[in-house]
Design an enzyme around this catalytic site. Structure first.
Site, short mmCIF file in Angstrom:
data_model
loop_
_atom_site.label_atom_id
_atom_site.label_comp_id
_atom_site.label_asym_id
_atom_site.label_seq_id
_atom_site.Cartn_x
_atom_site.Cartn_y
_atom_site.Cartn_z
N GLY A 21 69.37 50.59 -76.26
CA GLY A 21 68.51 51.57 -75.57
C GLY A 21 68.45 51.49 -73.94
O GLY A 21 68.78 50.57 -73.60
N GLN A 53 66.30 53.15 -65.38
CA GLN A 53 66.76 51.73 -65.22
C GLN A 53 68.19 51.85 -64.31
O GLN A 53 68.67 50.86 -64.09
CB GLN A 53 67.03 51.28 -66.50
CG GLN A 53 65.77 50.82 -67.30
CD GLN A 53 65.90 50.42 -68.48
OE1 GLN A 53 66.18 50.95 -69.62
NE2 GLN A 53 66.11 48.88 -68.65
N CYS A 90 64.31 43.14 -72.11
CA CYS A 90 64.63 44.40 -71.26
C CYS A 90 65.95 44.24 -70.40
O CYS A 90 66.01 43.31 -69.98
CB CYS A 90 63.40 44.57 -70.62
SG CYS A 90 63.58 46.10 -69.32
N LEU A 91 66.77 45.14 -70.30
CA LEU A 91 67.98 45.19 -69.49
C LEU A 91 67.55 44.69 -67.86
O LEU A 91 68.34 44.57 -67.30
CB LEU A 91 68.88 46.17 -69.73
CG LEU A 91 69.29 46.17 -71.18
CD1 LEU A 91 70.19 47.64 -71.41
CD2 LEU A 91 70.18 45.13 -71.64
N HIS A 146 59.74 51.68 -76.26
CA HIS A 146 59.98 51.11 -74.98
C HIS A 146 60.56 51.77 -74.00
O HIS A 146 60.30 51.53 -72.92
CB HIS A 146 60.87 49.72 -75.61
CG HIS A 146 61.40 48.91 -74.47
ND1 HIS A 146 61.04 47.58 -74.30
CD2 HIS A 146 62.55 49.05 -73.53
CE1 HIS A 146 61.76 47.20 -73.06
NE2 HIS A 146 62.56 48.03 -72.78
N GLU A 147 61.58 52.74 -74.41
CA GLU A 147 62.15 53.74 -73.56
C GLU A 147 61.42 54.67 -72.91
O GLU A 147 61.36 54.74 -71.81
CB GLU A 147 63.45 54.29 -74.17
CG GLU A 147 64.51 53.24 -74.75
CD GLU A 147 64.96 52.23 -73.94
OE1 GLU A 147 65.29 51.43 -74.32
OE2 GLU A 147 65.03 52.44 -72.72
N HIS A 161 59.48 53.40 -70.14
CA HIS A 161 60.17 53.26 -68.85
C HIS A 161 60.02 54.64 -68.15
O HIS A 161 59.97 54.48 -67.05
CB HIS A 161 61.53 52.98 -69.23
CG HIS A 161 62.09 51.58 -69.08
ND1 HIS A 161 61.99 50.71 -68.29
CD2 HIS A 161 62.76 50.94 -70.19
CE1 HIS A 161 62.46 49.40 -68.89
NE2 HIS A 161 63.00 49.77 -69.80
O1 K2U Z 1 65.50 49.48 -72.41
C1 K2U Z 1 65.96 48.44 -72.25
O2 K2U Z 1 65.88 47.44 -71.37
C2 K2U Z 1 66.94 48.26 -73.33
C3 K2U Z 1 66.03 47.33 -74.44
C4 K2U Z 1 65.80 48.22 -75.51
C5 K2U Z 1 64.84 47.45 -76.39
C6 K2U Z 1 63.86 46.72 -76.20
C7 K2U Z 1 63.01 45.95 -77.05
C8 K2U Z 1 63.38 46.27 -78.34
C9 K2U Z 1 64.34 47.15 -79.00
C10 K2U Z 1 64.96 47.82 -77.78
C11 K2U Z 1 67.00 46.16 -75.02
O3 K2U Z 1 67.33 45.47 -73.92
S1 K2U Z 1 68.32 46.48 -75.79
C12 K2U Z 1 68.98 44.93 -76.14
C13 K2U Z 1 68.40 44.80 -77.72
C14 K2U Z 1 69.42 44.66 -78.71
C15 K2U Z 1 69.19 44.44 -80.03
C16 K2U Z 1 67.89 44.38 -80.20
C17 K2U Z 1 66.81 44.30 -79.32
C18 K2U Z 1 67.07 44.51 -78.07
ZN ZN Z 2 63.74 47.96 -71.03
#
Ligand code: K2U
Ligand code: ZN
Length: 170
Positions: A45, A50, A92-93, A134-135, A138
């Protein structure tokens, strides 16, 4: 093109983003760049703030049984949330290498505008419910660490400030 991902703390990550008035070629290019940036990270996501764009656009890849299904959601709104909650160790990225358990409603009904300007509505469950919440957080300037206690949040923020200092020197 792959865009740089902002690292917390950054004021642009705390802003409430503006709704998109019209699906323009620029919005379509932003969504394409966000998907490319998300896959490169890698992530499942990514939200426009971001990559420094305070507009209400998010992308997700709801991998269903293997074949990727990249989605772009413009002006996403949560219409309904389940009473049941689920706990997920989120990352979170914009807060690299930091993970913490976050409780969120297990299922959500979301309405959004797709890149063709059509209104879409879908119920998300499991990891995708976590991801879409989560998105959307943001877009309202909310990070997963805002759900943690002040001490843990402060520790993570200090680590990110150190990381940014090191990256600035590199
Ligand atoms: O928004 C972001 O920073 C990307 C997030 C999205 C996310 C966060 C928590 C749980 C689910 C999605 C992640 O960094 S994407 C990395 C990731 C990959 C597989 C599973 C969980 C998180
Ligand atoms: Zn995030």
């Amino acid at each position: 093109m792959i865009r740089p991902i902002l690292i917390h703390p950054d004021p642009r990550l705390k802003k409430v983003c503006d709704p998109v008035a019209e699906i323009t070629p620029e919005i379509r290019q932003l969504a394409a760049d966000m998907l490319e940036t998300m896959y490169d990270a890698p992530g499942i996501g990514l939200a426009a703030p971001q990559v420094g764009v305070t507009k209400r656009v998010i992308v997700m890849d709801c991998i269903k049984e293997g074949d990727p299904e990249p989605m772009a959601l413009v002006n996403p709104e949560i219409l309904w949330s389940s009473e049941d909650v689920s706990t997920y160790e989120e990352g979170c990225l914009s807060i690299p290498e930091q993970y913490a358990e976050v409780k969120r409603p297990a299922e959500v009904q979301v309405r959004w505008l797709d890149l063709e300007g059509q209104v879409q509505e879908r119920q998300f469950a499991g990891l995708w419910a976590t991801c879409v919440q989560h998105e959307i957080d943001h877009l309202d300037g909310k990070l997963f660490i805002d759900y943690l206690g002040p001490l843990k949040r402060q520790m993570i923020t200090r680590k990110m400030e150190k990381l940014k200092r090191e990256r600035a020197r590199a």
